[in-house]
Design a protein around this motif. Structure first.
Motif, short mmCIF file in Angstrom:
data_model
loop_
_atom_site.label_atom_id
_atom_site.label_comp_id
_atom_site.label_asym_id
_atom_site.label_seq_id
_atom_site.Cartn_x
_atom_site.Cartn_y
_atom_site.Cartn_z
N MET A 1 0.84 -1.20 0.00
CA MET A 1 0.00 0.00 0.00
C MET A 1 0.88 1.25 0.00
SD MET A 1 -3.00 0.98 2.68
CE MET A 1 -1.94 1.56 4.00
N CYS A 2 0.78 2.02 -1.06
CA CYS A 2 1.57 3.25 -1.16
C CYS A 2 0.63 4.45 -1.20
CB CYS A 2 2.35 3.28 -2.47
SG CYS A 2 3.51 1.94 -2.61
N ARG A 73 6.38 5.20 -0.50
CA ARG A 73 6.37 3.79 -0.92
C ARG A 73 6.37 2.81 0.24
NH1 ARG A 73 10.93 0.12 -3.25
NH2 ARG A 73 9.71 -1.43 -4.40
N TRP A 74 5.73 1.71 0.05
CA TRP A 74 5.81 0.53 0.91
C TRP A 74 6.05 -0.61 -0.05
CZ3 TRP A 74 6.96 0.15 5.69
CH2 TRP A 74 6.70 -1.00 6.41
N ALA A 75 7.31 -1.03 -0.14
CA ALA A 75 7.76 -1.90 -1.24
C ALA A 75 7.04 -3.25 -1.31
CB ALA A 75 9.25 -2.14 -1.09
N THR A 76 6.68 -3.64 -2.50
CA THR A 76 6.23 -5.03 -2.72
C THR A 76 7.20 -5.74 -3.67
OG1 THR A 76 4.86 -4.54 -4.66
CG2 THR A 76 3.80 -4.37 -2.50
N HIS A 77 7.73 -5.04 -4.66
CA HIS A 77 8.64 -5.63 -5.65
C HIS A 77 9.94 -4.83 -5.65
CE1 HIS A 77 4.86 -7.31 -6.85
NE2 HIS A 77 5.37 -7.98 -7.87
N HIS A 86 9.67 5.57 -6.26
CA HIS A 86 8.88 6.21 -7.32
C HIS A 86 9.09 7.73 -7.19
CE1 HIS A 86 5.78 2.66 -7.33
NE2 HIS A 86 6.84 2.30 -6.65
N HIS A 97 2.80 4.68 -8.59
CA HIS A 97 1.90 3.52 -8.67
C HIS A 97 1.59 2.97 -7.29
CE1 HIS A 97 2.38 -1.11 -9.26
NE2 HIS A 97 1.09 -0.84 -9.39
N ASN A 98 0.37 2.55 -7.11
CA ASN A 98 -0.05 1.88 -5.89
C ASN A 98 -0.62 0.53 -6.29
OD1 ASN A 98 -1.02 1.32 -3.28
ND2 ASN A 98 -2.93 2.43 -3.64
N GLY A 99 -0.11 -0.55 -5.71
CA GLY A 99 -0.66 -1.87 -6.03
C GLY A 99 0.37 -2.79 -6.63
N THR A 121 11.28 -2.98 -9.72
CA THR A 121 9.86 -2.89 -9.38
C THR A 121 8.95 -3.38 -10.51
OG1 THR A 121 9.68 -0.67 -10.28
CG2 THR A 121 10.26 -0.86 -7.95
N ASP A 122 7.74 -3.77 -10.11
CA ASP A 122 6.70 -4.07 -11.10
C ASP A 122 6.23 -2.77 -11.76
OD1 ASP A 122 5.74 -3.23 -8.63
OD2 ASP A 122 3.90 -4.40 -8.73
N THR A 123 6.31 -1.68 -11.00
CA THR A 123 5.86 -0.37 -11.49
C THR A 123 6.57 0.01 -12.79
OG1 THR A 123 5.66 0.27 -9.19
CG2 THR A 123 5.62 2.06 -10.82
N1 GLU Z 1 4.48 -2.54 -6.32
C1 GLU Z 1 4.97 -1.20 -6.16
C2 GLU Z 1 6.35 -1.18 -5.54
O1 GLU Z 1 6.80 -2.13 -4.96
C3 GLU Z 1 4.00 -0.38 -5.37
C4 GLU Z 1 3.95 -0.86 -3.94
C5 GLU Z 1 2.63 -0.68 -3.20
O2 GLU Z 1 1.61 -0.23 -3.71
O3 GLU Z 1 2.61 -1.03 -2.00
O4 GLU Z 1 7.01 -0.19 -5.63
#
Ligand code: GLU
Length: 444
Positions: A1-2, A73-77, A86, A97-99, A121-123
């Motif tokens: 979640m960003c 940001r709260w990193a996922t990828h 970002h 990007h969020n998600g 990142t996926d972004t």
């Molecule tokens: N997937 C993106 C990243 O890792 C956005 C992260 C997110 O929405 O929490 O930068």
């Protein structure tokens, strides 16, 4: 979640973006960045840390520009690092990007023959794909974005803009919230959360799932926005909440929110407990009472702290309400094929009303015709909009990442649900409902 934020207006946007990012920090704080563009130049600044570190990096010389996008940001990828922060530069395209893009690995493989990736990142795959389509097919930013969307899997929202050429921001809502706000002078702001809008915003709309919109500089944004107001949900611009004014004299938001707990409980209990002669009873809004009236099984879904509030809810509802309750983490529930039948009620618990996996569970229940009651703290959030009925906790904005006052409010409301569902005025422990409600009233 960003947290994502964007602005396009007739004066410098930098300070309002930085202020907005400060408010969005509770959605992610491992890194932050802004991209600011003027007519013939642009600046990108990114850093590990939160907005304070970003301000330090920018220094006294704020970038000048009438268009900008920003991110917490709260990193996922990809781990938290400057190159993964970002906005991502992707050729001439810049993106926040969020998600999650679930097929980002295969897209990255496909695009790596055409372009060089600079982050993990996926972004970046979204930005690179849009940049690639713009260049290859000579498309506008909006048209390239439209063509890119069907190639992306996942739930996300994002903002894209370009480093040169047309001065516009394209906003995409694909399952995660994105709001658009307008100032009196035709300035347009985008945000994943309404708390990040500046005070001068006079009207806010929530983009619907699948929306791809473009607002450009020097264009008739007012007229375009008015057209949207007719077909999209309008969010009330509530400036009356004192918590939005900051930490006050408290050292941290979390400490402030802990101190607000008695007040939050008091107002919840005052609103829900009524006297009937010498007895006390519980009165909920009619649509909630109707949903509770015929329930045979309750499925509680939440993530993180809300899940733990749900575990307490199960103990109380099964003991006092004598109704079977199952509690599950949103990400488990939504990705399996749970049995849902007649008499089931989904109780979705989410502070923000935007938790992606809890929203996924709400949508699954809606698709299967199961009523959903959500316990939510943020009015106008996606969970409120998509549930059959919502109980608003009215705890005020909670910025502390570890939930305190909202957790307590969730537990309090579930205790009231349990007592409401209790078929007998006397519980198995021998206390009467009135005695238990009186004890509850003493808690604040
Ligand atoms: N997937 C993106 C990243 O890792 C956005 C992260 C997110 O929405 O929490 O930068």
């Amino acid at each position: 979640m960003c947290g994502i934020l964007g602005a396009i207006r007739d004066r410098n946007v930098t300070e309002s973006l930085l202020k907005g990012l400060e408010t969005l920090e509770y959605r992610g704080y491992d890194s932050a960045g802004i991209f600011i563009r003027s007519k013939d130049s642009h600046q990108l600044c990114r850093t590990v840390g939160a907005t304070r570190e970003l301000r330090e990096k920018i220094g006294n010389q704020l970038p000048e520009g009438t268009l900008g996008i920003g991110h917490t940001r709260w990193a996922t990828h990809g781990k938290p690092s400057e190159r993964n922060a970002h906005p991502h530069p992707c050729g001439n395209v810049f993106i926040v990007h969020n998600g999650i893009v679930e097929n980002s690995d295969s897209l990255r493989k496909w695009l790596s023959g055409q372009t060089v990736f600079c982050s993990d990142t996926d972004t970046e795959t979204i930005g690179r794909l849009i940049d690639f389509l713009m260049t290859r097919d000579n498309l506008s930013l909006l048209e390239a974005t439209r063509r890119a969307i069907p190639l992306l899997d996942g739930a996300y929202s994002f903002l894209v803009t370009s480093g040169s050429g047309e001065q516009s921001i394209v906003a995409v809502q694909n399952g995660l919230p994105l709001l658009v706000g307008k100032t009196a002078r035709g300035g347009i702001f985008f945000s994943s959360d309404m708390s990040a809008f500046p005070a001068e915003i006079i009207s806010i709309i929530a983009l619907a799932h699948g929306d791809i919109v473009c607002f450009g500089e020097g264009e008739n944004n007012d007229e375009f926005f008015r057209a949207f107001e007719k077909t999209r949900e309008r969010i009330s611009v509530d400036r009356s909440v004192p918590e939005q004014e900051g930490k006050g004299f408290y050292p941290t938001y979390m400490f402030k929110e802990i101190c607000e707990q008695p007040k939050v409980l008091q107002s919840l209990l005052c609103q829900s407990i009524v006297s009937r002669g010498a007895e006390l009873d519980i009165a909920f809004p009619e649509n909630i009472e109707a949903k509770l009236a015929n329930v045979r099984r309750i499925l509680i879904v939440g993530c993180g702290t809300s899940y733990h509030a749900g575990l307490l809810g199960k103990y109380m509802i099964e003991s006092l309400g004598e109704i079977p309750v199952e509690v599950e983490i949103g990400s488990e529930f939504r990705y399996r094929d749970p049995y849902l039948g007649q008499g089931d009620l989904l109780l979705a618990i989410t502070q923000s009303g935007e938790t992606a996996d809890t929203l996924g569970a709400i949508r699954m229940a809606n698709d299967r015709g199961i009523p959903v009651v959500s316990l939510v703290n943020v009015p106008g959030s996606s969970a409120v909009r998509e549930s059959s009925a919502s109980f608003l906790l009215q705890a005020g904005p909670e910025f502390g990442v570890a939930s305190t006052k909202t957790f307590l409010a969730q537990v309090c409301v579930m205790t009231l649900f349990a007592l409401k569902l209790a078929k007998h005025a006397e519980s198995k422990t021998g206390s009467t409902r009135t005695a238990l409600l009186e004890e509850l009233r003493n808690i604040p």
